[in-house]
Write an enzyme that holds these catalytic residues in place. Structure first.
Site: not given
Ligand code: TEU
Ligand code: CA
Length: 542
Positions: A99, A201, A264, A325-326
């Site tokens: 990442d 990211d 991403e 993971h989000d």
């Molecule tokens: O996520 C960016 C992102 O836009 C989504 O994850 C969403 O905005 C966020 O989960 C809120 O719903 C990336 C990473 O995957 C995430 O884990 C980080 O928290 C984020 O960037 C900041 O680095």
């Protein structure tokens, strides 16, 4: 398959390192733990591992707030462990994707500590500092993805700094050439250590408009959504200048043989595909998140596949994911039975699939009480379903009380169903979703239509989705019943290769197929390829 890159004909597997395997009893997964589980991943049949951030971090956003881009956080191990992981993975034919978090650092990063030290220090312009727009007023109306304004006040230098996410995650100024060169050096540091690629990211957020105009109000905002959605991110996302940065990043990575740049990018399809870049010099794989947010029915999925395939520029390689993971886990979104159909969809659509750890065992979101919440997304905007802890539970490996994940107290609770939903139990069940994933990955690998073939004849019959994959003489039809009722569909007759029920395959010739509820089947219409007799799951593997 010789002329395809590994990231085209392979399957990628996402590991959230904190939750995969603990090796020292602190309840947190780590690099030695991942090494211990490499043979499991080989048996699963995947080809590359994307590991979420492992770098030194205060962990305000669980590693997406990086305090040192060129080291390993002690909770995950050290650079020696990392080098061993790369060597052990490569020895097994597995690739390692890291990442890369270039949009923002931790507020504890030395660069930011220097930048906030004074208005005239050399690193001031490495971040985005602005005066307020009048007494106590913020520079503009920009919002954080994690709730509240995206501007934090710095008392020392009496200015605001911009943060797309937490105040602990100040955004870097990617318009500053020194920032770009420093971040490209980070890429080279890991590429020199044998990393096979990066998942970058928030690639689409890298550039913010330098007019700092207010973002427009989102008239379609639905109360209860993330407050970030109150505005349309017109000036804080998908800025045209970003593509030049991505092309530079890509050229740094392309200086090393056989690497990959995955982005991403949460954008609609027509904007997403622009991230393949001019003359395809952008991201090799702009992550396609359409299946994360679609209604789960044949018509919606057919429409997404058609729209995505039609939008891809010539030479662009597609990709699909079901989770990360989000976002809530697929098995929680659509149920266990449809999660099997989703597995067959993911592994038979055209392009590279990415499997999120635990999907292969049908892992669901875990219940998190308010006292157990760790994710800032939930802490900042509680009760809106934005928390991401549920999809980050420890991987359950066996039937023991701590599921073989740790000998200590797991950092998040294990799933309540881990006594039955664990790798060991599912290995022992020949009809488990784990064996379905293994069989799908193996079938995909040996079937040129699935690995590299065209996709066509996308159609629906009721709530059944059908499409065909073809390459040379190989023609394979995939028929997925997205409904919970049996369905009868007419299609080209052929040899049934696999059912999501895992109870019929081999020599059945099926024509007008009667599908059971929640059943998917793969039918070989004509083929010159040979399918290995399905080897029994190697139960002795660790
Ligand atoms: O996520 C960016 C992102 O836009 C989504 O994850 C969403 O905005 C966020 O989960 C809120 O719903 C990336 C990473 O995957 C995430 O884990 C980080 O928290 C984020 O960037 C900041 O680095
Ligand atoms: Ca540990």
């Amino acid at each position: 398959m010789e002329d395809l890159k590994w990231w085209q004909n392979g399957v990628i597997y996402q590991i959230y390192p904190r939750s995969f395997q603990d090796s020292n009893g602190d309840g947190i997964g780590d690099l030695p733990g991942i090494i211990r589980r490499l043979d499991y991943l080989v048996t699963l049949g995947i080809d590359a591992i994307w590991i979420s951030p492992i770098f030194p971090s205060p962990m305000a956003d669980f590693g997406y707030d990086v305090a040192d881009y060129c080291d390993v956080a002690t909770i995950f191990g050290n650079l020696g462990d990392f080098d061993r992981l790369v060597a052990e993975a490569h020895r097994r034919g597995l690739r390692i994707i890291l990442d890369f978090v270039p949009n923002h650092t931790s507020n504890q990063h030395p660069w930011f500590i220097e930048s906030r030290g004074s208005r005239d220090n050399p690193k001031r312009d490495w971040y985005i500092w602005k005066d307020g727009s009048g007494r106590g007023r913020l520079p503009n109306n920009w919002l954080s993805h994690f709730g509240g304004p995206a501007w934090a006040w710095d008392e020392t230098t009496k200015q605001y700094y911009y943060h797309s996410f937490l105040p602990e995650q100040p955004d870097l100024n990617w318009r500053n050439p020194a920032v770009k060169q420093a971040m490209y050096a980070v890429l080279r540091f890991w590429l020199d250590r044998g990393v096979d690629g990066f998942r970058v990211d928030v690639l689409w957020l890298l550039i913010k408009d330098d007019s700092f105009l207010d973002n427009p109000v989102n008239l379609g905002y639905v109360p209860g959504e993330s407050s970030h959605n109150r505005l349309l991110p017109l000036y804080t996302a998908n800025r045209p200048e970003v593509h030049a940065m991505i092309a530079e990043m890509r050229s740094v990575i392309d200086a090393y043989a056989d690497r990959v740049l995955i982005g991403e990018i949460y954008l609609p399809i027509d904007l997403l595909v622009t991230y393949y870049g001019h003359n395809l010099g952008g991201a090799n794989l702009p992550f396609n998140f359409q299946l994360l947010q679609t209604a789960w029915n044949a018509a919606s999925i057919a429409r997404i596949v058609e729209e995505y395939e039609a939008a891809l520029p010539p030479g662009a390689w597609p990709n699909w994911v079901l989770g990360n993971h989000d976002k809530p886990r697929i098995a929680s979104r659509i149920g266990e039975a449809q999660a099997r159909v989703a597995a067959m969809l993911l592994l038979t659509l055209r392009g590279t699939p990415t499997v999120y750890y635990g999907e292969e065992i049908g892992m669901k979101d875990i219940p998190i009480s308010s006292e157990q919440v760790q994710d800032p997304a939930e802490k900042n905007e509680p009760g809106r379903g934005l928390g991401r802890d549920p999809e980050r539970a420890p991987m359950p490996w066996d039937k023991s009380v701590l599921a073989g994940f740790t000998s200590g107290k797991p950092w998040l609770p294990l799933g309540p169903d881990h006594a039955i939903c664990n790798v060991q139990s599912l290995r022992e069940n020949p009809r488990s979703i784990l064996n379905l994933y293994r069989r799908l990955v193996e079938l995909r690998r040996h079937n040129s239509a699935l690995t590299r073939g065209a996709i066509n004849a996308i159609r629906i019959q009721g709530n059944v989705l059908l499409y065909e994959r073809s390459h040379g003489d190989d023609r394979t039809v995939i028929i997925l019943n997205l409904g919970h009722e049996p369905a009868c569909v007419s299609h080209t007759p052929g040899r049934l290769l696999l059912s999501t029920y895992l109870d019929r395959d081999g020599n059945d010739v099926v024509g007008d197929a009667s599908l059971r509820a929640d059943e998917g089947i793969i039918v070989e219409v004509t083929s010159t390829c040979t399918h290995p007799q399905n080897r029994p799951w190697n139960l002795s593997a660790p």
